[in-house]
Scaffold this active site. Sequence first.
Site, mmCIF file in Angstrom:
data_model
loop_
_atom_site.group_PDB
_atom_site.id
_atom_site.type_symbol
_atom_site.label_atom_id
_atom_site.label_comp_id
_atom_site.label_asym_id
_atom_site.label_seq_id
_atom_site.Cartn_x
_atom_site.Cartn_y
_atom_site.Cartn_z
ATOM 1 N N LYS A 97 0.868 -1.180 0.000
ATOM 2 C CA LYS A 97 0.000 0.000 0.000
ATOM 3 C C LYS A 97 0.894 1.215 0.000
ATOM 4 O O LYS A 97 2.055 1.141 0.408
ATOM 5 C CB LYS A 97 -0.890 0.016 1.254
HETATM 6 P P1 NAD Z 1 -13.002 7.234 -3.487
HETATM 7 O O1 NAD Z 1 -12.045 8.300 -3.163
HETATM 8 O O2 NAD Z 1 -13.392 7.002 -4.912
HETATM 9 O O3 NAD Z 1 -14.368 7.439 -2.651
HETATM 10 C C1 NAD Z 1 -14.408 7.590 -1.260
HETATM 11 C C2 NAD Z 1 -15.799 8.073 -0.889
HETATM 12 O O4 NAD Z 1 -15.922 8.105 0.528
HETATM 13 C C3 NAD Z 1 -16.106 9.494 -1.381
HETATM 14 O O5 NAD Z 1 -17.458 9.557 -1.754
HETATM 15 C C4 NAD Z 1 -15.848 10.336 -0.123
HETATM 16 O O6 NAD Z 1 -16.544 11.568 -0.141
HETATM 17 C C5 NAD Z 1 -16.392 9.383 0.920
HETATM 18 N N1 NAD Z 1 -15.944 9.678 2.275
HETATM 19 C C6 NAD Z 1 -14.700 10.031 2.706
HETATM 20 N N2 NAD Z 1 -14.704 10.222 4.018
HETATM 21 C C7 NAD Z 1 -15.962 9.987 4.452
HETATM 22 C C8 NAD Z 1 -16.607 10.031 5.699
HETATM 23 N N3 NAD Z 1 -15.920 10.352 6.804
HETATM 24 N N4 NAD Z 1 -17.921 9.724 5.767
HETATM 25 C C9 NAD Z 1 -18.606 9.395 4.648
HETATM 26 N N5 NAD Z 1 -18.060 9.343 3.437
HETATM 27 C C10 NAD Z 1 -16.759 9.634 3.335
HETATM 28 O O7 NAD Z 1 -12.382 5.890 -2.858
HETATM 29 P P2 NAD Z 1 -12.732 4.383 -3.234
HETATM 30 O O8 NAD Z 1 -11.732 3.922 -4.219
HETATM 31 O O9 NAD Z 1 -14.186 4.246 -3.500
HETATM 32 O O10 NAD Z 1 -12.358 3.658 -1.851
HETATM 33 C C11 NAD Z 1 -13.263 3.588 -0.766
HETATM 34 C C12 NAD Z 1 -12.821 2.500 0.181
HETATM 35 O O11 NAD Z 1 -12.736 1.266 -0.512
HETATM 36 C C13 NAD Z 1 -11.436 2.699 0.823
HETATM 37 O O12 NAD Z 1 -11.451 2.148 2.125
HETATM 38 C C14 NAD Z 1 -10.537 1.871 -0.081
HETATM 39 O O13 NAD Z 1 -9.346 1.478 0.584
HETATM 40 C C15 NAD Z 1 -11.448 0.706 -0.359
HETATM 41 N N6 NAD Z 1 -11.110 -0.060 -1.559
HETATM 42 C C16 NAD Z 1 -11.076 0.516 -2.787
HETATM 43 C C17 NAD Z 1 -10.795 -0.252 -3.898
HETATM 44 C C18 NAD Z 1 -10.816 0.307 -5.301
HETATM 45 O O14 NAD Z 1 -10.710 -0.475 -6.252
HETATM 46 N N7 NAD Z 1 -11.002 1.585 -5.491
HETATM 47 C C19 NAD Z 1 -10.510 -1.633 -3.756
HETATM 48 C C20 NAD Z 1 -10.561 -2.185 -2.472
HETATM 49 C C21 NAD Z 1 -10.869 -1.392 -1.388
#
Ligand code: NAD
Length: 408
Positions: A97
């Site tokens: 990461k």
């Molecule tokens: P992103 O940046 O596209 O979206 C994150 C979302 O969460 C946004 O809508 C943001 O406004 C919201 N957010 C942030 N803080 C918040 C809070 N305190 N309360 C409510 N909403 C909040 O990120 P993503 O890629 O969708 O990732 C989201 C989660 O999924 C993370 O934990 C990431 O590690 C995990 N994840 C992502 C992927 C991927 O392929 N993108 C894969 C596995 C895990």
Amino acid sequence: MACQQFDLVADYLQIPTDDRERLKVPKRSLTVAVPIHRDDGSTQVFQGYRVQHHLSLGPTKGGMRFHPDVELGEVAALAMWMSWKCALTNLPYGGAKGGVNCDPRKLSVTELERVTRRFTQEIISFIGPQVDIPAPDMGTNEQTMAWMMDTYSVHMGYSVPGVVTGKPVLLGGSVGRREATGRGVGYLANRAMDVLGLESSKATAVVQGFGNVGSVAAFSLARFGVKIIAVSDAFGGVYNQAGLDLIALDKYVTANRSIAGFPGGDLISNEQLLELQCDILVPAAMERQITGANAAKIKCRILAEGANGPTTPEADKIIDQREEIFVIPDILCNSGGVVVSYFEWVQDLQSFFWNESEVVDKLFRILENAFTQTLTLSRKNKVSMRTAALILGIQRVHQAKKMRGLFP
Ligand code: NAD
């Protein structure tokens, strides 16, 4: 949290003390300064990190996060979870990461490009298609990966698409990668509904976070007939018991970069949203959202963890007692992203590309296998779904280390 979870499973598996240290301590942890010129002529220095947890099963793999709170401990925990996730889904990777402690919303596009390119340059000897392959995470996207891939390729003197995944399809990305994590969340939540005998056409869902994972998960659940009654992002939430119009919401978020002010429902805070009565609760934003303080108050049948680490160990203890809640743990629930990242890497190495139905079909086969193995172990050994998923992941890495020796 990651270490506590590991210790619990290590105790359960009776892993010898010497082996525990090797499984826990990251193989490489890199901290770099990322100085950039701001558009106003000033200079700002950010901190960048990359942690590679273990190399026993192949190169390392994991996302790059751009968020003001990024720090080494968080990155190390996320790298460890990536290791168990890759092993659970039988991918030939260790976990990694990385990230930069910047706020992408406060940087212009040119500033973001400078952060990305400088950060890539600083870690360039530690990444590569056979070494460590970054991907997008919170605050990063296809454009970030295109800049990373380009910076690495300039360094090598030729195009190296396999150095990152989650790139634009035009540059060697895979069709279906952008949707993969959310699509996987939808698929697995649907499987959990089968297990519980819930009818998807009568089910309701609440989604926290409307970024890449949350938005696609919402659409994917809706395609199974589930009614999405509330969603939120960092700036606000919206609730409508009759069901939200996701297409209108998506358009609104694209135009306004936030859910706040969306007219199709009532305002709701993130705290209230997590405690809504629903069939499926999908935390898809940040870590530590379901804690000792609110775990007794959540009212879902299925907790589908789209985010990494949304549930604290204290909350886990409470949820373990609540037999009505079926947990799809993060390392299983959001593994669709790394699975299709793996497909992207394989396609890049072969320069031979698949169509979307091939990608989705192969994705669902891997998720089905991981889900069935986790559920079977959970029932057989009478342990929680999280413990079962961690057992499968940790056991495989432990075995690989024993077979190989001390190097990786
Ligand atoms: P992103 O940046 O596209 O979206 C994150 C979302 O969460 C946004 O809508 C943001 O406004 C919201 N957010 C942030 N803080 C918040 C809070 N305190 N309360 C409510 N909403 C909040 O990120 P993503 O890629 O969708 O990732 C989201 C989660 O999924 C993370 O934990 C990431 O590690 C995990 N994840 C992502 C992927 C991927 O392929 N993108 C894969 C596995 C895990």
